[in-house]
Design an enzyme around this catalytic site. Structure first.
Site, PDB file in Angstrom:
ATOM      1  N   HIS A 174     -17.553   2.084   1.014  1.00  0.00           N
ATOM      2  CA  HIS A 174     -16.887   1.109   1.879  1.00  0.00           C
ATOM      3  C   HIS A 174     -17.260   1.307   3.343  1.00  0.00           C
ATOM      4  O   HIS A 174     -17.383   2.433   3.834  1.00  0.00           O
ATOM      5  CB  HIS A 174     -15.371   1.195   1.717  1.00  0.00           C
ATOM      6  CG  HIS A 174     -14.659   0.000   2.256  1.00  0.00           C
ATOM      7  ND1 HIS A 174     -14.052  -0.011   3.485  1.00  0.00           N
ATOM      8  CD2 HIS A 174     -14.497  -1.251   1.739  1.00  0.00           C
ATOM      9  CE1 HIS A 174     -13.525  -1.207   3.704  1.00  0.00           C
ATOM     10  NE2 HIS A 174     -13.775  -1.971   2.662  1.00  0.00           N
ATOM     11  N   ASP A 188       0.793  -1.239   0.000  1.00  0.00           N
ATOM     12  CA  ASP A 188       0.000   0.000   0.000  1.00  0.00           C
ATOM     13  C   ASP A 188       0.823   1.285   0.000  1.00  0.00           C
ATOM     14  O   ASP A 188       0.504   2.239   0.721  1.00  0.00           O
ATOM     15  CB  ASP A 188      -0.948   0.004   1.197  1.00  0.00           C
ATOM     16  CG  ASP A 188      -1.943  -1.139   1.175  1.00  0.00           C
ATOM     17  OD1 ASP A 188      -1.897  -1.945   0.235  1.00  0.00           O
ATOM     18  OD2 ASP A 188      -2.740  -1.249   2.120  1.00  0.00           O
ATOM     19  N   ASP A 230      -4.725  -0.812  -1.492  1.00  0.00           N
ATOM     20  CA  ASP A 230      -6.109  -0.652  -1.059  1.00  0.00           C
ATOM     21  C   ASP A 230      -6.888  -0.147  -2.263  1.00  0.00           C
ATOM     22  O   ASP A 230      -6.429   0.763  -2.965  1.00  0.00           O
ATOM     23  CB  ASP A 230      -6.180   0.386   0.076  1.00  0.00           C
ATOM     24  CG  ASP A 230      -6.380  -0.237   1.437  1.00  0.00           C
ATOM     25  OD1 ASP A 230      -6.268  -1.469   1.544  1.00  0.00           O
ATOM     26  OD2 ASP A 230      -6.647   0.504   2.397  1.00  0.00           O
ATOM     27  N   HIS A 280     -10.783   0.617  -2.605  1.00  0.00           N
ATOM     28  CA  HIS A 280     -12.107   0.578  -2.009  1.00  0.00           C
ATOM     29  C   HIS A 280     -13.193   1.182  -2.905  1.00  0.00           C
ATOM     30  O   HIS A 280     -12.951   2.193  -3.578  1.00  0.00           O
ATOM     31  CB  HIS A 280     -12.116   1.362  -0.694  1.00  0.00           C
ATOM     32  CG  HIS A 280     -11.209   0.825   0.356  1.00  0.00           C
ATOM     33  ND1 HIS A 280     -11.190  -0.502   0.722  1.00  0.00           N
ATOM     34  CD2 HIS A 280     -10.285   1.434   1.150  1.00  0.00           C
ATOM     35  CE1 HIS A 280     -10.302  -0.683   1.692  1.00  0.00           C
ATOM     36  NE2 HIS A 280      -9.744   0.473   1.961  1.00  0.00           N
ATOM     37  N   CYS A 337      -1.812  -2.705   7.802  1.00  0.00           N
ATOM     38  CA  CYS A 337      -1.759  -3.626   6.663  1.00  0.00           C
ATOM     39  C   CYS A 337      -0.453  -4.414   6.580  1.00  0.00           C
ATOM     40  O   CYS A 337      -0.460  -5.577   6.179  1.00  0.00           O
ATOM     41  CB  CYS A 337      -2.017  -2.855   5.363  1.00  0.00           C
ATOM     42  SG  CYS A 337      -3.684  -2.137   5.316  1.00  0.00           S
ATOM     43  N   LYS A 376      -6.938  -4.902  -3.047  1.00  0.00           N
ATOM     44  CA  LYS A 376      -7.631  -5.484  -1.906  1.00  0.00           C
ATOM     45  C   LYS A 376      -8.624  -4.491  -1.304  1.00  0.00           C
ATOM     46  O   LYS A 376      -8.607  -3.308  -1.624  1.00  0.00           O
ATOM     47  CB  LYS A 376      -6.624  -5.927  -0.839  1.00  0.00           C
ATOM     48  CG  LYS A 376      -5.785  -4.805  -0.247  1.00  0.00           C
ATOM     49  CD  LYS A 376      -4.705  -5.363   0.661  1.00  0.00           C
ATOM     50  CE  LYS A 376      -3.853  -4.281   1.294  1.00  0.00           C
ATOM     51  NZ  LYS A 376      -4.564  -3.433   2.269  1.00  0.00           N
ATOM     52  N   HIS A 436     -10.474   7.008   1.646  1.00  0.00           N
ATOM     53  CA  HIS A 436      -9.131   6.856   1.104  1.00  0.00           C
ATOM     54  C   HIS A 436      -9.086   5.742   0.075  1.00  0.00           C
ATOM     55  O   HIS A 436      -9.875   4.808   0.119  1.00  0.00           O
ATOM     56  CB  HIS A 436      -8.128   6.557   2.232  1.00  0.00           C
ATOM     57  CG  HIS A 436      -8.394   5.254   2.931  1.00  0.00           C
ATOM     58  ND1 HIS A 436      -9.330   5.129   3.951  1.00  0.00           N
ATOM     59  CD2 HIS A 436      -7.870   4.008   2.755  1.00  0.00           C
ATOM     60  CE1 HIS A 436      -9.354   3.883   4.376  1.00  0.00           C
ATOM     61  NE2 HIS A 436      -8.487   3.175   3.660  1.00  0.00           N
TER      62      HIS A 436
END
Length: 239
Positions: free
Chosen positions: A60, A13, A54, A56, A186, A126, A101
């Site tokens: 989310h 990330d 990430d 999203h 993470c 992810k 984010h």
């Protein structure tokens, strides 16, 4: 001469939204670790180099703005998540709420340009399912992969677009080294899940920063208790 086991580097990330000066969820000094990570990406120890992001949807569950007041203050508020996997609805977890984010397709979700991205041969997106948080690159907060989740609306229910454990085992990886952001979320959960999956797992200390840097000592102990080694760059040659 003994051949060292095959090793993978997972760069977690390293995205605009997690880096100063403009990231929506910027980690202090997050951008500063890019040179260390680039040196690792160029290291001959690694036969596989993985970038995670990430990624999203706008709705989310972890975004504070998606919840009614007064329980919608980023960093401070918590909600209860339900396991989205069929038959596991009774399983719940408490989830901290964050600022919006790394929304799919936005600049904030992109990898920072300081990263030497030409080395990556696997990319993992992810946190793609609206209904569940995903810190680890291996599975969501309940241990689900995309194959165990239902199709919802126009989406396909995935939390992640790559089965990372399967990829690593197919490539005969034994050792996994984790760097990136953030060390207390993470990076930590990715390294712990790598150990649970049977890999020798390590976090390279110079290659990560935390949301709460003052808690790194406790995080290191948590990692070690879970079977994850915390090492310095100089220790790579001995592993």
């Amino acid at each position: 001469m003994t051949t060292k086991p095959r090793a993978a580097l997972i760069v977690v990330d390293m995205q605009e939204d997690f880096c100063p000066p403009n990231g929506a969820l910027a980690v202090e000094e997050g951008r500063s670790i890019a040179p260390v990570i680039n040196s690792l990406l160029d290291h001959p120890r690694f036969t596989t180099r993985i970038a995670t992001q990430d990624y999203h949807p706008p709705d989310h569950i972890s975004f504070a703005v998606n919840h009614p007041p007064p329980n919608n203050i980023p960093f401070e508020s918590f909600i209860t998540m339900t396991n989205p996997a069929p038959g596991k609805e009774a399983e719940t977890k408490v989830q901290r709420l964050w600022p919006v984010h790394c929304v799919t397709g936005t600049e904030g979700a992109s990898l920072i340009p300081e990263l030497d991205s030409k080395h990556f041969d696997v990319h993992v997106k992810k946190g793609m399912n609206s209904n569940v948080e995903m810190y680890s690159a291996f599975s969501d907060a309940f241990g689900n992969l995309h194959t165990s989740l239902p199709v919802l609306g126009d989406g396909d229910g995935r939390v992640v677009d790559v089965d990372l454990e399967a990829v690593l085992k197919e490539r005969e990886i034994r050792d996994v080294f984790v760097v990136g952001l953030a060390g207390d979320y993470c990076v930590k959960y990715t390294a712990i899940d790598a150990a649970k999956a049977g890999f020798r797992s390590f976090v390279v200390e110079e290659g990560t920063r935390c949301v709460v840097n003052s808690g790194w000592k406790e995080i290191k102990q948590e990692l070690r208790d879970a079977g994850v080694g915390v090492i310095g760059v100089d220790e790579l040659k001995s592993l």
